[in-house]
Write a protein that holds these residues in place. Structure first.
Motif, PDB file in Angstrom:
ATOM      1  N   UNK A  58      -2.777   4.390  -6.186  1.00  0.00           N
ATOM      2  CA  UNK A  58      -2.481   5.717  -5.632  1.00  0.00           C
ATOM      3  C   UNK A  58      -3.594   6.180  -4.703  1.00  0.00           C
ATOM      4  N   UNK A  59      -4.851   5.873  -5.065  1.00  0.00           N
ATOM      5  CA  UNK A  59      -5.983   6.237  -4.210  1.00  0.00           C
ATOM      6  C   UNK A  59      -5.954   5.468  -2.893  1.00  0.00           C
ATOM      7  N   UNK A  60      -5.556   4.199  -2.945  1.00  0.00           N
ATOM      8  CA  UNK A  60      -5.474   3.387  -1.734  1.00  0.00           C
ATOM      9  C   UNK A  60      -4.390   3.940  -0.806  1.00  0.00           C
ATOM     10  N   UNK A  61      -3.287   4.346  -1.373  1.00  0.00           N
ATOM     11  CA  UNK A  61      -2.205   4.921  -0.566  1.00  0.00           C
ATOM     12  C   UNK A  61      -2.646   6.221   0.095  1.00  0.00           C
ATOM     13  N   UNK A  62      -3.321   7.077  -0.659  1.00  0.00           N
ATOM     14  CA  UNK A  62      -3.810   8.332  -0.089  1.00  0.00           C
ATOM     15  C   UNK A  62      -4.880   8.074   0.966  1.00  0.00           C
ATOM     16  N   UNK A  63      -5.740   7.092   0.708  1.00  0.00           N
ATOM     17  CA  UNK A  63      -6.793   6.752   1.671  1.00  0.00           C
ATOM     18  C   UNK A  63      -6.187   6.258   2.982  1.00  0.00           C
ATOM     19  N   UNK A  64      -5.112   5.476   2.886  1.00  0.00           N
ATOM     20  CA  UNK A  64      -4.460   4.967   4.100  1.00  0.00           C
ATOM     21  C   UNK A  64      -3.882   6.120   4.913  1.00  0.00           C
ATOM     22  N   UNK A  65      -3.217   7.054   4.241  1.00  0.00           N
ATOM     23  CA  UNK A  65      -2.653   8.212   4.946  1.00  0.00           C
ATOM     24  C   UNK A  65      -3.761   9.027   5.614  1.00  0.00           C
TER      25      UNK A  65
ATOM     26  N   UNK B  61       0.833  -1.207   0.000  1.00  0.00           N
ATOM     27  CA  UNK B  61       0.000   0.000   0.000  1.00  0.00           C
ATOM     28  C   UNK B  61       0.870   1.261   0.000  1.00  0.00           C
ATOM     29  N   UNK B  62       1.966   1.247   0.762  1.00  0.00           N
ATOM     30  CA  UNK B  62       2.815   2.433   0.903  1.00  0.00           C
ATOM     31  C   UNK B  62       3.734   2.666  -0.296  1.00  0.00           C
ATOM     32  N   UNK B  63       3.890   1.666  -1.148  1.00  0.00           N
ATOM     33  CA  UNK B  63       4.768   1.822  -2.307  1.00  0.00           C
ATOM     34  C   UNK B  63       4.063   2.609  -3.400  1.00  0.00           C
ATOM     35  N   UNK B  64       4.857   3.403  -4.126  1.00  0.00           N
ATOM     36  CA  UNK B  64       4.294   4.191  -5.217  1.00  0.00           C
ATOM     37  C   UNK B  64       3.880   3.302  -6.383  1.00  0.00           C
ATOM     38  N   UNK B  65       2.982   3.827  -7.212  1.00  0.00           N
ATOM     39  CA  UNK B  65       2.478   3.058  -8.358  1.00  0.00           C
ATOM     40  C   UNK B  65       1.929   4.014  -9.404  1.00  0.00           C
ATOM     41  N   UNK B  66       1.976   3.562 -10.649  1.00  0.00           N
ATOM     42  CA  UNK B  66       1.368   4.349 -11.737  1.00  0.00           C
ATOM     43  C   UNK B  66      -0.127   4.066 -11.866  1.00  0.00           C
ATOM     44  N   UNK B  67      -0.609   3.060 -11.150  1.00  0.00           N
ATOM     45  CA  UNK B  67      -2.024   2.685 -11.207  1.00  0.00           C
ATOM     46  C   UNK B  67      -2.849   3.656 -10.351  1.00  0.00           C
TER      47      UNK B  67
END
Length: 531
Positions: A429-436, A419-425
């Motif tokens: 990216x939405x999942x990472x922002x949602x987690x933060x 989840x914390x790793x960057x991605x072009x998908x």
């Protein structure tokens, strides 16, 4: 009358004679027993070569002089040796290198691990090594930050995480174990397990001088770390290397949040920082895959300066650049390996030789110490370990009893890394922002996940609930205030992506053992009856 006196005298003389014979017999037994015990003690306290090692007659002949052999004296091996010896077991520990270890991981002990350390009576091992208390994490993303504190309100003031130099901690553990007279710590490289008819009887090993020895015991526990050369005999190792750490030490660096670990959600993957002494901060830059820029030709320095430094908080960039200039850059592959043991009579795996997870969350030592508590409690009722078959059958319960705690920490480490790793998908990216954003809400939204991560409340069901709560929160962010077909599609992909992250990890851990351990027959095993 005279006859009666004679008979009485004969009877009295007989009784006195019997008493004298009985007294002499007792003296002989006592002398023999004392001599036997003395000889046994002499065997156990064979000469020390001045390096903490034991080269005893038992090693040369292969006779059994220990109840348990432990291969490896890292965190797991040292803690286990002390724990079992405290319970009265004779323990022989064989470690490849007894000098001060120099590693770049195993430097952060979560509060849950510290609680296990207290339970084992080893909490003083974090003293006198300049260890730093850790009270939580700080999370950074796109110039914003949030502080996530451990839920420590119900615990004593000394309960917190600890960060330190790994080698100093291990040496303290070794010293503590060596204070017990029934622990024999020897330097040597174990080359193989001794197996007879499918049962492990002990080990063969070489000393630093190249001399070969044999050591035998009813139970051999292999704790020789992530590079174990013995695990293939005892498990089905499926080692994955998702990334590598590039490590530096920042000198006299003041972190934005004192006594907290720092996680920067950078691209392509997270950067970790935490204090390891009163003047040093460990920095770990994660690079996905197994290939990293070359250190020798300057590629690594250029990468760190141009790609990593600009993503750090401004107040950390100068000390980071100075650390690069100092040139002490090290790398290490990050390994992940689900526990997949072969139940083997006479042997058991433990620590990183047995089970590994991505070190992002610093959960490895917590899992190892938790496993030791489980194993100690299982072995305590046993007086005799010589019935290898019955012992192996009984210790199958270990693999089930450890699962809820170990699998929660393992699953969270793997899921958070993805989840914390960057991605072009866009969905990732939405999942990472949602987690933060979810963690930034505070209260139960941060306390629950941090209690899981810290090992203080490692419950698999809570992990699943919070993980999908993050995903649903992310979908809500997309659909409010005005949903659209494109946003609905993205939300569906977010849920699908979350499922594809966590379910394969859980499958590898064993869904039934993790969530329904009481349905596993081994869960209910009772100790074998000793004769």
């Amino acid at each position: 009358m005279v006859c009666q006196s004679i008979v009485g005298g004969i009877l009295l003389a007989s009784v006195l004679g019997l008493l004298l014979l009985y007294k002499k017999f007792l003296k002989q037994i006592t002398t023999t027993t004392f001599s036997s015990k003395k000889n046994h003690q002499n065997c156990l306290t064979s000469s020390d070569n001045g390096n903490g090692s034991l080269l005893s007659h038992e090693s040369e002949t292969g006779d059994q002089s220990a109840d348990i052999i432990i291969v490896g004296a890292g965190v797991a091996g040292s803690a286990l040796a002390y724990t079992l010896a405290k319970d009265g077991r004779r323990v022989k520990v064989i470690e490849r290198d007894l000098s001060l270890p120099d590693r770049i991981v195993g430097e952060l002990l979560q509060p849950g691990g510290y609680l296990k350390l207290m339970e084992l009576g080893l909490e003083d091992c974090v003293e006198q090594i300049d260890a730093q208390q850790v009270f939580g994490y700080a999370l950074f993303k796109d110039g914003k930050s949030t502080k996530l504190s451990y839920p420590l309100q119900k615990f004593a003031s000394d309960v917190a995480g600890r960060s330190f130099h790994n080698g100093r901690f291990i040496q303290r553990m070794r010293q503590k174990a060596s204070t017990l007279p029934n622990v024999k710590l020897e330097q040597g490289t174990v080359t193989s397990l001794i197996t007879e008819k499918g049962t492990v009887k002990g080990v063969q090993y070489k000393t630093k001088n190249g001399e070969e020895f044999t050591a035998k015991a009813p139970l051999t526990i292999v704790c020789d770390g992530c590079f174990s050369n013995l695990r293939r005999s005892l498990c089905n190792p499926k080692v994955d290397i998702p990334s590598c750490f590039v490590a530096l030490i920042l000198e006299n660096c003041k972190l934005p949040y004192a006594n907290h670990g720092h996680v920067i959600l950078a691209d392509p993957s997270p950067i970790l920082m935490y204090p390891i002494s009163s003047t040093e901060v460990r920095c770990l830059v994660d690079i996905p895959g197994q290939k990293v820029p070359s250190i020798s030709n300057g590629e690594m320095s250029h990468f760190l300066k141009s790609q990593v430094a600009p993503q750090l908080p401004l107040e950390l960039q100068n000390t980071f650049m100075s650390a690069i200039e100092n040139g002490n850059i090290r790398t290490m592959p990050n390994r992940s390996m689900p526990a997949a043991p072969y139940p083997t009579p006479g042997a058991l795996l433990l620590g990183d030789a047995f089970n590994m997870r991505h070190p992002l969350t610093g959960g490895g030592m917590t899992v190892a110490l938790s496993d030791i508590v489980v194993l100690r409690d299982l072995l305590r009722p046993l007086r005799d370990l010589h019935d290898s078959s019955a012992l192996c059958n009984y210790l199958e319960s270990f693999y089930t009893l450890r699962k809820p705690t170990a699998s929660t920490i393992n699953t969270l480490a793997g899921a958070l890394y993805k989840v914390f790793s960057g991605s072009s998908d866009p969905a990732s990216r939405e999942m990472r922002q949602a987690c933060f954003d979810y963690l930034s809400l505070g209260g139960i939204f941060s306390n629950g996940p941090i209690a899981l991560l810290s090992g203080m409340n490692p419950r698999p069901l809570k992990l699943i609930l919070h993980f999908f709560a993050v995903a649903i929160y992310g979908v809500g962010r997309l659909l409010l205030p005005f949903p659209s077909f494109k946003r609905l599609q993205l939300g569906a992909r977010l849920i699908s992506g979350a499922s594809s992250i966590i379910f394969p990890i859980l499958k590898a851990e064993g869904v039934r053992q993790v969530f329904f351990p009481v349905t596993i027959p081994a869960y209910h095993r009772v100790p074998p009856v000793n004769p």
